[in-house]
Design an enzyme around this catalytic site. Structure first.
Site, PDB file in Angstrom:
ATOM      1  N   ALA A  74       0.838  -1.208   0.000  1.00 11.82           N
ATOM      2  CA  ALA A  74       0.000   0.000   0.000  1.00 11.82           C
ATOM      3  C   ALA A  74       0.868   1.252   0.000  1.00 11.82           C
ATOM      4  CB  ALA A  74      -0.924   0.006   1.218  1.00 11.82           C
ATOM      5  N   ASP A  75       0.257   2.339  -0.404  1.00  8.57           N
ATOM      6  CA  ASP A  75       0.907   3.647  -0.337  1.00  8.57           C
ATOM      7  C   ASP A  75      -0.157   4.691  -0.057  1.00  8.57           C
ATOM      8  OD1 ASP A  75       3.625   5.059  -0.957  1.00  8.57           O
ATOM      9  OD2 ASP A  75       2.095   6.294  -1.925  1.00  8.57           O
TER      10      ASP A  75
END
Length: 200
Positions: A74-75
């Site tokens: 994720a970011d």
């Protein structure tokens, strides 16, 4: 109660203690192997495209080394008026970000990718949450900066920590603001048969 994993265990491709805590709280069993993908090599696009690209790149980085295991990456970034606010590099940057966000509504975008290279399966999406700050006084901003909390967080605040006092309301996923949209991630894991409810 734990959620059982099918086929193989999971790897979280992130060193974020917040993402780790969210998955642990949700009952998911997983290992942590952070990706070392160079985020600075990516030029900023639209907020949604940017976080989806980085999440996919991180997932693919780890998946190339562990092709038989499901990877979650994720970011998260913060944007306001289509300008992206990353982690502040200095006190001055943290101050400027908090002043910009004060008494306004901004967006928190988290891109996430779930993939398994061996079976050529990959799913990438982005969740966006609207967050409205209270009107911050200069004293409140300086106190928060002095806490040190802003410096490892996009947009210079953490809703799950001391920064909770900055937030007047949110519209959308709370866990997304923390760093991982747990509802959406688990929904995919269940639908894809990667995890199942145990003890039923």
């Amino acid at each position: 109660m734990k959620i059982g994993t099918n086929r193989s265990k999971l790897i979280l491709a992130s060193n974020s203690p917040r993402r780790r805590h969210l998955l642990e709280t949700a009952g998911i069993e997983f290992s942590v192997i952070p990706s070392d993908f160079d985020e600075s090599s990516v030029s900023l696009a639209s907020p949604e495209a940017h976080v989806k690209f980085l999440a996919r790149a991180k997932a693919e980085d780890i998946s190339a080394r562990y092709p038989e295991i499901w990877i979650i990456a994720a970011d998260t970034i913060v944007s306001i008026d289509n300008s992206i606010l990353e982690k502040p590099a200095s006190t001055a940057e943290a101050r400027a970000m908090l002043k910009t966000l004060s008494a306004r509504t901004h967006q928190v975008h988290t891109g996430y990718c779930i993939c398994r290279k061996a079976s050529r399966q990959q799913f990438t999406d982005c969740v966006t949450t609207d967050v409205t700050f209270k009107d911050l006084s200069d004293k409140e901003i300086e106190w928060y900066i002095a806490s040190g909390e802003p410096f490892d967080k996009a947009g210079a605040y953490g809703i799950q920590g001391l920064g909770a006092f900055l937030v007047k309301r949110i519209n959308g996923s709370y866990t997304n603001v923390v760093g991982l949209p747990v509802c959406e991630v688990l929904d995919y894991l269940f639908k894809a048969g990667i995890v199942e409810l145990s003890g039923i």
